[in-house]
Structure formats: structure tokens, C-alpha cells
Design an enzyme around this catalytic site. Sequence first.
Site, short mmCIF file in Angstrom:
data_model
loop_
_atom_site.label_atom_id
_atom_site.label_comp_id
_atom_site.label_asym_id
_atom_site.label_seq_id
_atom_site.Cartn_x
_atom_site.Cartn_y
_atom_site.Cartn_z
N HIS A 6 -5.92 15.48 25.11
CA HIS A 6 -5.66 14.05 24.93
C HIS A 6 -5.25 13.85 23.48
O HIS A 6 -6.07 13.49 22.63
CB HIS A 6 -6.89 13.24 25.30
N ASN A 140 -7.25 -5.52 27.55
CA ASN A 140 -6.76 -5.60 28.92
C ASN A 140 -5.25 -5.83 28.94
O ASN A 140 -4.63 -6.01 27.88
CB ASN A 140 -7.48 -6.75 29.63
N PHE A 141 -4.67 -5.78 30.11
CA PHE A 141 -3.24 -6.07 30.31
C PHE A 141 -2.31 -5.19 29.48
O PHE A 141 -1.22 -5.60 29.12
CB PHE A 141 -2.96 -7.57 30.07
N LEU A 142 -2.74 -3.93 29.25
CA LEU A 142 -1.84 -2.96 28.59
C LEU A 142 -0.72 -2.64 29.58
O LEU A 142 -0.99 -2.21 30.72
CB LEU A 142 -2.61 -1.69 28.23
N THR A 176 -11.57 -1.11 30.85
CA THR A 176 -11.67 -0.33 32.09
C THR A 176 -10.29 0.19 32.43
O THR A 176 -9.28 -0.35 31.97
CB THR A 176 -12.16 -1.20 33.27
N LEU A 392 -11.56 -8.38 34.13
CA LEU A 392 -10.55 -8.91 35.08
C LEU A 392 -9.43 -7.90 35.30
O LEU A 392 -9.11 -7.12 34.39
CB LEU A 392 -9.98 -10.21 34.51
C1 LIG Z 1 -12.27 -1.83 17.64
C2 LIG Z 1 -11.17 -2.41 18.65
C3 LIG Z 1 -10.50 -1.33 19.51
C4 LIG Z 1 -9.47 -1.90 20.51
C5 LIG Z 1 -8.80 -0.81 21.31
C6 LIG Z 1 -9.77 -0.20 22.40
C7 LIG Z 1 -9.07 0.84 23.25
C8 LIG Z 1 -8.16 0.13 24.31
C9 LIG Z 1 -7.40 1.17 25.17
C10 LIG Z 1 -6.45 0.50 26.16
C11 LIG Z 1 -7.19 -0.12 27.34
C12 LIG Z 1 -6.25 -0.77 28.33
C13 LIG Z 1 -7.05 -1.36 29.49
C14 LIG Z 1 -6.19 -2.05 30.51
O1 LIG Z 1 -5.15 -2.64 30.18
C15 LIG Z 1 -6.59 -1.96 32.00
S1 LIG Z 1 -6.00 -0.35 32.66
C16 LIG Z 1 -4.34 -0.78 33.13
C17 LIG Z 1 -3.32 -0.11 32.23
N1 LIG Z 1 -1.99 -0.53 32.60
C18 LIG Z 1 -1.32 0.00 33.66
O2 LIG Z 1 -1.78 0.89 34.34
C19 LIG Z 1 0.03 -0.65 33.96
C20 LIG Z 1 1.07 0.36 34.42
N2 LIG Z 1 1.16 1.47 33.49
C21 LIG Z 1 1.75 1.30 32.25
O3 LIG Z 1 2.19 0.23 31.86
C22 LIG Z 1 1.80 2.53 31.36
O4 LIG Z 1 1.66 3.68 32.17
C23 LIG Z 1 0.67 2.52 30.30
C24 LIG Z 1 0.97 1.42 29.28
C25 LIG Z 1 -0.69 2.32 30.93
C26 LIG Z 1 0.69 3.87 29.57
O5 LIG Z 1 1.97 4.07 29.00
P1 LIG Z 1 2.80 5.43 29.34
O6 LIG Z 1 4.22 5.19 28.98
O7 LIG Z 1 2.46 5.84 30.73
O8 LIG Z 1 2.14 6.55 28.38
P2 LIG Z 1 2.51 6.82 26.84
O9 LIG Z 1 2.95 5.58 26.18
O10 LIG Z 1 3.45 7.98 26.79
O11 LIG Z 1 1.10 7.23 26.23
C27 LIG Z 1 0.31 8.25 26.84
C28 LIG Z 1 -1.07 8.12 26.24
O12 LIG Z 1 -1.63 6.87 26.67
C29 LIG Z 1 -2.89 7.14 27.34
N3 LIG Z 1 -3.08 6.17 28.41
C30 LIG Z 1 -2.44 6.10 29.60
N4 LIG Z 1 -2.90 5.09 30.34
C31 LIG Z 1 -3.89 4.49 29.60
C32 LIG Z 1 -4.76 3.37 29.84
N5 LIG Z 1 -4.72 2.68 30.98
N6 LIG Z 1 -5.66 3.05 28.86
C33 LIG Z 1 -5.72 3.76 27.72
N7 LIG Z 1 -4.91 4.83 27.43
C34 LIG Z 1 -4.01 5.17 28.38
C35 LIG Z 1 -2.73 8.54 27.90
O13 LIG Z 1 -4.03 9.09 28.13
C36 LIG Z 1 -2.01 9.23 26.74
O14 LIG Z 1 -2.93 9.50 25.67
P3 LIG Z 1 -3.51 11.03 25.49
O15 LIG Z 1 -2.31 11.90 25.18
O16 LIG Z 1 -4.53 10.93 24.38
O17 LIG Z 1 -4.16 11.34 26.83
C1 LIG Z 2 -9.94 -4.28 36.14
N1 LIG Z 2 -8.64 -4.51 35.45
C2 LIG Z 2 -8.59 -3.84 34.14
C3 LIG Z 2 -7.46 -4.26 36.30
C4 LIG Z 2 -7.27 -2.82 36.67
N2 LIG Z 2 -6.63 -1.92 35.91
N3 LIG Z 2 -6.62 -0.72 36.58
C5 LIG Z 2 -7.26 -0.85 37.78
C6 LIG Z 2 -7.55 0.03 38.82
C7 LIG Z 2 -8.24 -0.43 39.94
C8 LIG Z 2 -8.69 -1.78 40.00
C9 LIG Z 2 -9.46 -2.28 41.14
C10 LIG Z 2 -10.68 -2.93 40.91
C11 LIG Z 2 -11.41 -3.43 41.97
C12 LIG Z 2 -10.89 -3.29 43.26
F1 LIG Z 2 -11.59 -3.74 44.31
C13 LIG Z 2 -9.65 -2.66 43.52
C14 LIG Z 2 -8.94 -2.15 42.43
O1 LIG Z 2 -7.73 -1.51 42.57
C15 LIG Z 2 -7.33 -1.18 43.90
C16 LIG Z 2 -6.04 -0.37 43.76
N4 LIG Z 2 -4.99 -1.30 43.34
C17 LIG Z 2 -4.44 -1.28 42.12
C18 LIG Z 2 -3.47 -2.26 42.16
N5 LIG Z 2 -3.47 -2.85 43.38
C19 LIG Z 2 -4.44 -2.25 44.11
C20 LIG Z 2 -8.40 -2.65 38.97
C21 LIG Z 2 -7.70 -2.19 37.87
#
Ligand SMILES: CCCCCCCCCCCCCC(=O)CSCCNC(=O)CCNC(=O)[C@H](O)C(C)(C)COP(=O)(O)OP(=O)(O)OC[C@H]1O[C@@H](n2cnc3c(N)ncnc32)[C@H](O)[C@@H]1OP(=O)(O)O
Ligand SMILES: CN(C)Cc1n[nH]c2ccc(-c3ccc(F)cc3OCCn3ccnc3)cc12
Length: 392
Positions: A6, A140-142, A176, A392
Site C-alpha cells: 500500500h 466521505n464521498f471520495l 468506511t 452515510l
Molecule cells: C486527520 C484528518 C484525516 C482525513 C483523512 C482520513 C482518511 C480518509 C481516506 C478516504 C476515505 C474515503 C471514504 C469514502 O468516501 C467511502 S468509500 C467510497 C469510495 N469511493 C468509491 O468507491 C467511488 C468509486 N471509486 C472511485 O471514485 C475511485 O476508485 C477512488 C476515488 C475510490 C479511488 O481512486 P482510484 O483512481 O481507483 O485509485 P488511485 O487514485 O490510483 O489511488 C489508489 C490508492 O487509493 C487507495 N484507495 C482506493 N480506494 C480507496 C478508498 N475508498 N478509501 C481510501 N483509499 C482508497 C488505494 O488503496 C491506493 O492506495 P495504496 O497504494 O496505498 O493501496
Molecule cells: C457507507 N458509505 C461510506 C457508502 C459506501 N461506500 N462504500 C460502500 C460499500 C458498501 C455499502 C453498503 C452499506 C450497507 C448496505 F446495506 C449495503 C451496502 O452496499 C451494498 C453494495 N452496493 C454498493 C453500491 N450499491 C450497492 C456502502 C458503502
Amino acid sequence: TLSQSHKFWETQPVGQFKDLRDTSLREGPIESPTPLSEVKQEPYNLPNLYEWVTCDMDSEETCAEVYNLLSNNYVEDDENMFRFNYSKEFLRWALHPPGYYKSWHIGVRVKSSKKLVAFITGIPARIRVRSDVVSMAEVNFLCVHKKLRSKRLAPVMIKEVTRRVHLENIWQAAYTAGVVLPTPITSCQYWHRSLNPKKLIDVGFSRLGPRMTMSRTMKLFKLPDSTVTPGFRKMELRDVPAVTRLLRTYMMQFVVAPDLDELDVEHWILPKEDVIDSYVVESPETHKLTDFCSFYTLPSSILGHPTHSTLKAAYSYYNVSTKTPLLQLMNDALIVAKQKDFDVFNALDVMHNETFLKELKYGPGDGKLHYYLYNYRLKHILRPSELGLVLL
Ligand SMILES: CCCCCCCCCCCCCC(=O)CSCCNC(=O)CCNC(=O)[C@H](O)C(C)(C)COP(=O)(O)OP(=O)(O)OC[C@H]1O[C@@H](n2cnc3c(N)ncnc32)[C@H](O)[C@@H]1OP(=O)(O)O
Ligand SMILES: CN(C)Cc1n[nH]c2ccc(-c3ccc(F)cc3OCCn3ccnc3)cc12
């Protein structure tokens, strides 16, 4: 994960997989706060074509751009059949809690076209970890546009929101994800309760069970037309003090839980149409509030279906039972969700939820939701039932 490298997360103050067996490490903050004068004053560098923008969610135009980015590029299920479709009203609710910072609503635009191509948010929250109440950011909402994936943009987004949170003298965060990162404090299973089984089967969310017909399936999930608990009614503003007392007392039993005061409860639990629904049980004898339940509205777009475009899903939020059995309270929640035409009611196995999931005919989902703390080490991974936090 354990074997994976990572490259970004190994540089961050989060529990590292290699630390798991090191019992000498203390529970609590991993790094000490930096003097504010030493926090990087200017934003992190973006690739040349892009620029940072602070997103004002009160602006109808900006809120619509954020809505469209998420609606087309946010989280999909593992089979890419559904994508979360948070509404604009929901996003304004989620991002404008008491004490929010507009500067923590961060976008990335293409300099030439001004198109919004990435987003990440933080909101302030007081989170109790055991007996320690910590000011945190809930991140959230990354989201990075599908066309800009795998360019290491996410680490820049994360570092920038971290920097802006540090500028407000906050040094911890909670988040999360459906993906495993270093290192979950717990991993929760999500469960689904069918309310409209015919539609769920039509769109491929559910499958007809073995030896089951459609009419037998519809009968299996049928619910009464009205709730059964005497005194069960919609929450109102006048209920905020009593609901806050119920919630704060109930939350004390969990290792990690939000520390919500009356202003927080008014924002997060009071009903808002098509965003959050909440119900209280007012004892017909004493007129005291004894229980409450709440669920939020988060539809998913159904990708590529000829006749259905949206799955209307309710997500269990915070529920407190002190007199009405939790099973009965949550069955009433299912009944009102069905009355409101939801297709499915979702719940995580957090808090006491596993005591009602199977009995109320929830089926297990196909993945897990992992919980994380940033810059705060827990000595042991938690059981989902020790967690009192729903993001959320
Ligand atoms: C003191 C204050 C601190 C505040 C900050 C706290 C921390 C907040 C952290 C954030 C919390 C967000 C919570 C949240 O929003 C809820 S989780 C939902 C995240 N969003 C999505 O899944 C939407 C669809 N996917 C995307 O938009 C992209 O795939 C994203 C943007 C997810 C990654 O873009 P990409 O174009 O696919 O990837 P690269 O840019 O090339 O980057 C790859 C690197 O990103 C790491 N990665 C991948 N997914 C991740 C995720 N969900 N959290 C954290 N890290 C994640 C991955 O492990 C790798 O790092 P590594 O090489 O070390 O493994
Ligand atoms: C929490 N909040 C950060 C959004 C979020 N991010 N990543 C996720 C991965 C799972 C769930 C989740 C949480 C509770 C639940 F009952 C079902 C879920 O996902 C089903 C699979 N899915 C994904 C999209 N449409 C359906 C939320 C999230």
C-alpha cells in the site's frame, strides 16, 4: 491485503498490518498534533490540467454538479449492476451538520472546461472511543471520475482533506469503505430485507429461492398494513431532548460511538422528507418516550435495465429500544418503509442488529463494510456489536 503493498497507506498514521502483533503499542493517537504554523499552508499540487475548488453545497448549480459526478461515478456493487444515487437534498443534509466547514467540501475541476472530475468531503464529529471523546473528521464521498482512475489522484485528495482538517486543529478521522485498507477497526456484514420482492427479482438484486414461486416469495415477505406498537409515531421537534437522552444513554455501551448533543440530534435524526425518517414510541400511559428507530433514504441507480431505473432503499440508522422489544420496533420500521414504497430495507450487523436480522427475514449481502480510524490506534479489532457508529 496482508501481502499487498500500500504505497500511499504505508506512509499514513494508520494501523499497519505489520503492527497487528506488536502488543507494546498503546491505544490512542499515533502521531501528535503539529503546531498550526507548521501545517502546509498551500494546497497540494495537482496534475497540471486540474485545479482545486471548494464546493458550496448551498449553491444549486454546484450541488447539481456534485450530484451528477456521484450519480455517474460513485460506489457500485461488486457486479456493477447498481450505483448509489444520493439525492441533492441528502447531500446537503449529509454535509451541513452543526459546525461544518465549507473548506472541507473539496472538488477538482478541469482548468479549461471547469468540469468537476473529483470530490472528497469531511464533516466535524465528536466520536467517543472507549472513554475518550475525540474531535474527528468523518471523511466521505471520495470520488474520482471513471475516466481518471488509477492515476494516483485519490492519495492527493486524501492528503488535501487531511491538510484542511489539520488547519482546524483536528488530528483524527473516521471513515468506511467496501475495500480493505490498512487497517479496519471492524468489518461489518450488510443485510437486506426484501419489501418489494417481485421488483428485486426483476432487476436481479435478488434471485427466486430454490423450490420457490414468485407468489410464494411475495407471501413470505408480506407485512401488515399498519404498525403494531401502541404510541408509535413520527418524531417531532419537541421530542429532541428526550430522544437525545435515550440515544446518549444507549450509546454508552458501545466501544466506538458518536457523542451527539441536542443540536446534533435535531440535525441527524429529525425527519426530512426523502432523506431521513424517524419514529418514537410514546407510552400511552406516561407519555414518556421509551424507544425510537430511524432509517435514511439512499436509492441506487439500476444500471442498464430496460424498465426499472431506480432501487428505492432504506438504510437502518440509529435505533434505541428500552421498553418495546427491538425485534418489534424494527418490524414496525419495515412496515412504515413498505408503506413509503421502499423496495428494500438494509442494515449492518452493528450495535444489536444481529438480534433481529434473521428473524425479520433479512438476507446477507454480498460484501462487507470496513470501518477505519485515522491517526488513532485500537489495540484490538472490534466485533461489529461493539460499534455504535453508522456513516452515510
Ligand atoms: C486527520 C484528518 C484525516 C482525513 C483523512 C482520513 C482518511 C480518509 C481516506 C478516504 C476515505 C474515503 C471514504 C469514502 O468516501 C467511502 S468509500 C467510497 C469510495 N469511493 C468509491 O468507491 C467511488 C468509486 N471509486 C472511485 O471514485 C475511485 O476508485 C477512488 C476515488 C475510490 C479511488 O481512486 P482510484 O483512481 O481507483 O485509485 P488511485 O487514485 O490510483 O489511488 C489508489 C490508492 O487509493 C487507495 N484507495 C482506493 N480506494 C480507496 C478508498 N475508498 N478509501 C481510501 N483509499 C482508497 C488505494 O488503496 C491506493 O492506495 P495504496 O497504494 O496505498 O493501496
Ligand atoms: C457507507 N458509505 C461510506 C457508502 C459506501 N461506500 N462504500 C460502500 C460499500 C458498501 C455499502 C453498503 C452499506 C450497507 C448496505 F446495506 C449495503 C451496502 O452496499 C451494498 C453494495 N452496493 C454498493 C453500491 N450499491 C450497492 C456502502 C458503502
